[in-house]
Motif scaffolding. Structure first.
Motif, PDB file in Angstrom:
ATOM      1  N   LYS A  18       0.927  -0.930  -0.334  1.00 25.36           N
ATOM      2  CA  LYS A  18      -0.087   0.127   0.120  1.00 25.36           C
ATOM      3  C   LYS A  18       1.028   1.133   0.254  1.00 25.36           C
ATOM      4  O   LYS A  18       2.328   1.548   0.058  1.00 25.36           O
ATOM      5  N   PHE A  75       4.739  -2.409  -8.003  1.00 24.26           N
ATOM      6  CA  PHE A  75       4.493  -0.955  -7.921  1.00 24.26           C
ATOM      7  C   PHE A  75       5.559  -0.227  -8.025  1.00 24.26           C
ATOM      8  O   PHE A  75       7.039  -0.633  -8.095  1.00 24.26           O
ATOM      9  N   SER A 110       3.627   4.100  -4.681  1.00 27.52           N
ATOM     10  CA  SER A 110       2.296   4.250  -5.210  1.00 27.52           C
ATOM     11  C   SER A 110       2.578   2.382  -5.542  1.00 27.52           C
ATOM     12  O   SER A 110       3.374   2.060  -5.684  1.00 27.52           O
ATOM     13  N   VAL A 111       1.164   1.972  -5.829  1.00 27.96           N
ATOM     14  CA  VAL A 111       0.765   0.607  -5.881  1.00 27.96           C
ATOM     15  C   VAL A 111       0.200   0.577  -7.622  1.00 27.96           C
ATOM     16  O   VAL A 111      -0.778   1.205  -7.919  1.00 27.96           O
ATOM     17  N   LYS A 112       0.907   0.235  -8.472  1.00 30.28           N
ATOM     18  CA  LYS A 112      -0.059  -0.304  -9.915  1.00 30.28           C
ATOM     19  C   LYS A 112      -1.105  -0.234  -9.629  1.00 30.28           C
ATOM     20  O   LYS A 112      -1.450  -1.749  -9.188  1.00 30.28           O
ATOM     21  N   GLU A 113      -2.292  -0.662 -10.464  1.00 26.89           N
ATOM     22  CA  GLU A 113      -3.529  -0.640 -11.030  1.00 26.89           C
ATOM     23  C   GLU A 113      -3.705  -2.228 -10.821  1.00 26.89           C
ATOM     24  O   GLU A 113      -3.044  -2.790 -11.862  1.00 26.89           O
ATOM     25  N   GLY A 114      -4.528  -2.463 -10.286  1.00 29.07           N
ATOM     26  CA  GLY A 114      -4.887  -4.137 -10.105  1.00 29.07           C
ATOM     27  C   GLY A 114      -3.898  -4.872  -9.891  1.00 29.07           C
ATOM     28  O   GLY A 114      -3.916  -6.495  -9.928  1.00 29.07           O
ATOM     29  N   SER A 170      -1.956  -6.796  -6.627  1.00 26.73           N
ATOM     30  CA  SER A 170      -2.774  -7.663  -5.744  1.00 26.73           C
ATOM     31  C   SER A 170      -1.383  -8.102  -4.991  1.00 26.73           C
ATOM     32  O   SER A 170      -1.032  -8.570  -3.814  1.00 26.73           O
ATOM     33  N   THR A 229      -1.830  -7.171  -0.547  1.00 23.40           N
ATOM     34  CA  THR A 229      -2.434  -6.483   0.104  1.00 23.40           C
ATOM     35  C   THR A 229      -2.700  -6.717   1.807  1.00 23.40           C
ATOM     36  O   THR A 229      -2.961  -6.274   2.095  1.00 23.40           O
TER      37      THR A 229
END
Length: 908
Positions: A540, A573, A586-590, A592, A611
């Protein structure tokens, strides 16, 4: 007999120990074992467990000398490797021997004592060596752990008798006379006090703690007895728990200045004076014959039990007590006292001397990650093998500590790790090696600094010199010039930067003198593992965790990897590592599951971010099940309960486990038991466990007990040694436990093993908080595709969950092994593969697995650990094919092989 009038002594030349107080129990340590008994009124002084002497037959030991180095003129450090057979298996270990040449006038040995030379303060071997200026030292005598800290045996320091031998059978002592002759013998003490009217009374000893004598008429050491206490005894009690009411007499400059009837004098012994402590008949003698203002004289001697001849303590330069004799006339001796309490294979300490009396041997046997320790019979064989003519055993086990001053260095440092790592136990006394050599001319110089570096690491080196007496001398003023050869490292003004794998010769020149040393720069091929202190982390934005990295080398060493030596890659990320901390930007979209991959010269390890990461399992804020204290020994008492935390845990609840093992014996456990006999469930496969533990510096063993899904009990070490106070976070790797999940945690507990029990606390309190488990199926492996995939040898097709599609390279059979295209396996079951054409490496990431493969190499790296497969990956038509066995064993997939159709079925 020597007439002695107690007067001023040179306090600076004398060296002694304080022991922790006992409230209701006396813990008497003799030979590494505790005898516990109550002290109430006149009951229960420490029993020192005399038994019939045991005959010894020395175990065969092969001794190989590894090398030697001068410590100072007349003293050298010799390193040995020994090999023996135990229960049909080969065992090896290391021993360190300081040989002192008594023919050299500049070197001597003497007994160090506590802090400031006082018997009733205690200190580590290294601390005493530093305080007294010893160039080398080893731990000394046995002592009563519940007493004030006086040694059990006799002690002479700087020519002064500080403590007399206890009346115990078979306890030998080592001494050196003032004319520099060594001797080892068993001694008793005889002395008397003479009043002005001529009346006399026998002395029982000087500066002795309370104990149970052997072979005499009295059960208690101080009953009807008279003892002298000098200013070396700084404790106010003389001694603790003497079990009778004393009458005390203060004597200053040979004259009685105070008499306190039926009460101890409320004072420490003044400098240069002594206090005569008397009980029973001895107190009656004081009342009848002594008066303030009168003169009082004392005479005493040591008596050899071997020859029955007296020995004037004034003829001794030093003396230290020990335990059984080990070697006599160059052969293994029959033990002079039962050794059952000091049995087993442990670290050992011993003293001996050569047949001609020239050399003293100061011996320490290591018990650590590099050495297995020795039994007493093995020690006998070792001692005879290195030339000991006569020798005795000193206190060993966790007490075994040796320090020495390396050539050209200014201070003595730990020679090897103790049984407790770098922790040095506080002890009664030790034997120090001293030099009185004058300042000589420069004889040589040497380079000081690390012998092993990692690529990118910077390290400082210094040039140090030694004189003709091998004592340190300052050569820094010569502004030495530095150079390196070999190209693996560069040097500037003593700062070395490692550039690439290899060995360099580092040279420093000062005037006409120069010195060289070899420095090895380790490459990835020199490592067996890279371990991240925090292997899992939350995925996160803003999350930050410490990521210290440790490398294990093929030579069994461990090296902390500096940040400058690592290259980090981030998958899933954006992140960064600064000052040893990983931060998620930052975390890339989608995504986990993410990976922070640390690389050192091609060797990789990874932090797996998810996550869920470490799932909170118990924080003790709302416990709804019972927690109870249990033990294996009925005499062990304790409590286990959820309580309010304090200090840094104020405002939260913690599980507190208190224990009192003082009335127990043998191997003892103190359990915090969860939910009766059921335990609390860990629902999914856990690869790691983390918890916060409040330590009590007890040096006990901390463990957890699980019962797995197959009914098997699994024991997990949380800490081999509780060597800290206050709260500490522990991270435990469960991946090799073999536990079948779901499992249940049944107990957290403290263990006090029987061996070396006197070295660990029998009372204490530990606490637990914030227990978490990393359960990949609930975190990093959650969401990975399930199903099956089928491929046939030679067919460019794959069927995934019933749907068939074309692939551009077919599985093959080669030399009896099946290979499958890794890309299509990952497409079907989740994960990714990255190919590096420069290094010919394939990094496979799937769930909690980070697998590093190299084309045509059988070795691979899984989560930072080097392993080996039967066959290597290969390249075919531009695609990477991996051995099927790697897929099944390392990526957590199940593989089935159908011989008739040559079909592979992979399931998840």
């Amino acid at each position: 007999m020597n007439e002695v009038v107690m007067n001023k002594r040179n306090k600076e030349a004398v060296r002694g120990i304080k022991m922790s107080s006992a409230k209701k129990w006396v813990a008497a340590s003799l030979a590494g074992v505790l005898w516990i008994m109550p002290v109430i009124g006149s009951e229960g002084m420490p029993q020192f467990g005399q038994a019939a002497p045991a005959a010894s037959a020395a175990s065969a030991v092969t001794v190989n000398k590894l090398g030697e180095e001068v410590i100072t003129s007349g003293a050298i450090m010799m390193k040995y490797k020994y090999t023996t057979t135990r229960s049909g298996k080969r065992a090896t270990g290391l021993a360190d021997v300081i040989r002192v040449d008594l023919n050299n006038p500049y070197v001597s040995v003497d007994v160090m004592t506590g802090k400031g030379g006082n018997l009733t303060t205690r200190q580590s071997t290294g601390g005493m060596a530093k305080e007294t200026g010893a160039v080398a030292a080893v731990n000394g005598d046995y002592f009563n752990t519940g007493g004030e800290g006086s040694p059990i045996g006799g002690q002479v320091t700087a020519g002064e008798l500080l403590s007399t031998p206890s009346q115990l059978n078979g306890m030998y002592a080592f001494a050196v006379t003032k004319d520099r002759k060594p001797l080892i013998d068993e001694f008793t003490f005889e002395g008397k006090i003479t009043a002005e009217d001529g009346a006399q009374f026998p002395l029982s000893g000087i500066n002795k703690g309370a104990y149970n004598p052997e072979g005499g008429s009295s059960t208690y050491s101080h009953a009807h007895a008279m003892y002298i206490y000098t200013d070396a005894w700084t404790a106010l009690e003389r001694p603790k728990n003497s079990s009778t009411t004393p009458t005390e007499v203060l004597v200053e400059n040979g004259v009685i200045t105070q008499i306190s009837e039926n009460a101890a004098l409320p004072m420490a012994v003044p400098k240069g004076a002594y206090i005569l402590r008397t009980h029973g008949l001895a107190a009656q003698y004081v009342t009848a014959h002594l008066t303030v203002g009168q003169k009082l004289t004392s005479t005493y001697a040591l008596i050899s039990k071997t020859t029955q001849q007296p020995l004037d303590p004034a003829t001794l330069q030093t003396m230290i007590g020990g335990h059984t004799i080990l070697v006599n006339n160059g052969k293994a001796a029959t033990f002079s006292r039962s050794t059952s309490s000091i049995g087993g294979v442990r670290a050992r300490t011993a003293l001996g001397y050569s047949q001609d009396g020239r050399y003293v041997y100061v011996i320490a046997v290591e018990k650590n990650n590099n050495s297995s320790g020795m039994s007493l019979t093995e020690l006998q064989s070792f001692m005879t093998g290195i030339g000991v003519w006569k020798g005795l055993n000193l206190d060993g086990g966790g007490s075994t500590t040796m320090v020495d001053r390396p050539l050209a260095e200014t201070t003595a440092t730990l020679t090897f790790d103790t049984e407790y790592g770098t922790e040095q136990r506080s002890i009664v006394n030790g034997l120090g090696v001293y030099t009185s050599a004058p300042k000589g001319e420069v004889k040589g110089i040497k380079i000081s600094g690390d012998s092993v570096l990692l690529i990118g690491q910077k390290a400082s080196y210094s040039l140090k010199g030694y004189d003709t007496y091998y004592n340190p001398i300052d050569v820094a003023a010569g502004n030495p010039a530095w150079k390196s050869s070999g190209g693996s490292a560069t040097v500037s003004a003593g700062e070395v930067t490692a550039v690439k794998p290899g060995t360099v010769t580092l040279t420093a020149t000062s005037g006409t003198a120069n010195a060289s040393t070899e420095v090895t720069v380790l490459g990835g091929e020199d490592l067996t593992s890279l371990t991240v202190g925090t292997p899992t982390a939350p995925l996160k934005a803003g999350a930050s965790v410490s990521v210290p990295v440790t490398a294990a080398t093929k030579s069994n060493g461990k090296v902390t990897v500096p940040n400058s030596a690592l290259k980090w890659e981030y998958v899933g990320f954006e992140g960064s590592v600064q000052d040893g901390k990983l931060t998620v930007n930052s975390v890339k979209e989608g995504v986990s599951t993410g990976y922070a991959i640390a690389r050192y010269d091609g060797f990789s390890t990874a932090v797996v971010l998810s996550t869920a990461a470490a799932t909170s399992w118990e924080d003790f804020e709302n416990v709804t099940y019972p927690l109870a204290f249990t033990t294996n020994v009925p005499a062990v008492k304790g409590t286990a309960a959820v309580v309010a935390g304090n200090g840094e845990r104020a405002g939260s609840k913690v599980l507190s486990l208190g224990y009192d093992m003082t009335a127990g014996s043998g191997k003892m456990y103190a359990y915090a038991q969860w939910n009766g006999t059921t335990g609390k469930e860990v629902p999914a496969a856990a690869t790691a466990m983390s918890l916060d533990v409040m330590g009590d510096m007890s040096l006990n063993w901390l463990r957890a007990e699980f019962v797995d899904n197959g009914g098997a009990t699994v024991y997990v070490d949380l800490a081999k040694i509780i060597d800290w106070n206050g709260w500490k976070n522990l991270n435990i790797d469960l991946s090799g436990s073999g536990m079948k999940f779901p499992a249940s945690l049944k107990r957290l507990y403290v263990v006090n093993v029987e061996e070396g029990q006197d070295e660990r606390a029998k009372t204490g309190t530990v606490a637990f908080d914030n227990i978490k488990f990393t359960m990949p199926s609930l975190s990093s492996e959650a969401g990975l595709p399930k199903g099956s995939a089928m491929m046939s040898i030679g067919s460019k097709a794959i069927t995934v969950n019933g749907a068939k599609k074309a692939i551009d390279v077919a599985p093959i059979m080669k030399d009896g092994s099946t290979y499958v295209p890794i890309r299509y396996v990952l497409d079907a079951f989740g994960g990714s593969a990255a190919w590096d054409p420069a290094t010919k490496k394939i990094m496979v990431l799937r769930g909690s697995k980070a697998l590093d493969l190299t084309l045509n190499k059988k070795e691979f790296i899984l989560n930072g650990k080097r392993q080996s497969a039967e066959v290597a990956p290969l390249l075919l038509q531009g695609r990477t094919l991996v051995p099927l066995r790697l897929v099944s064993e390392q990526l957590g997939l199940t593989v089935k092989w159908e011989q008739k159709t040559k079909t592979v079925t992979i399931e998840s």
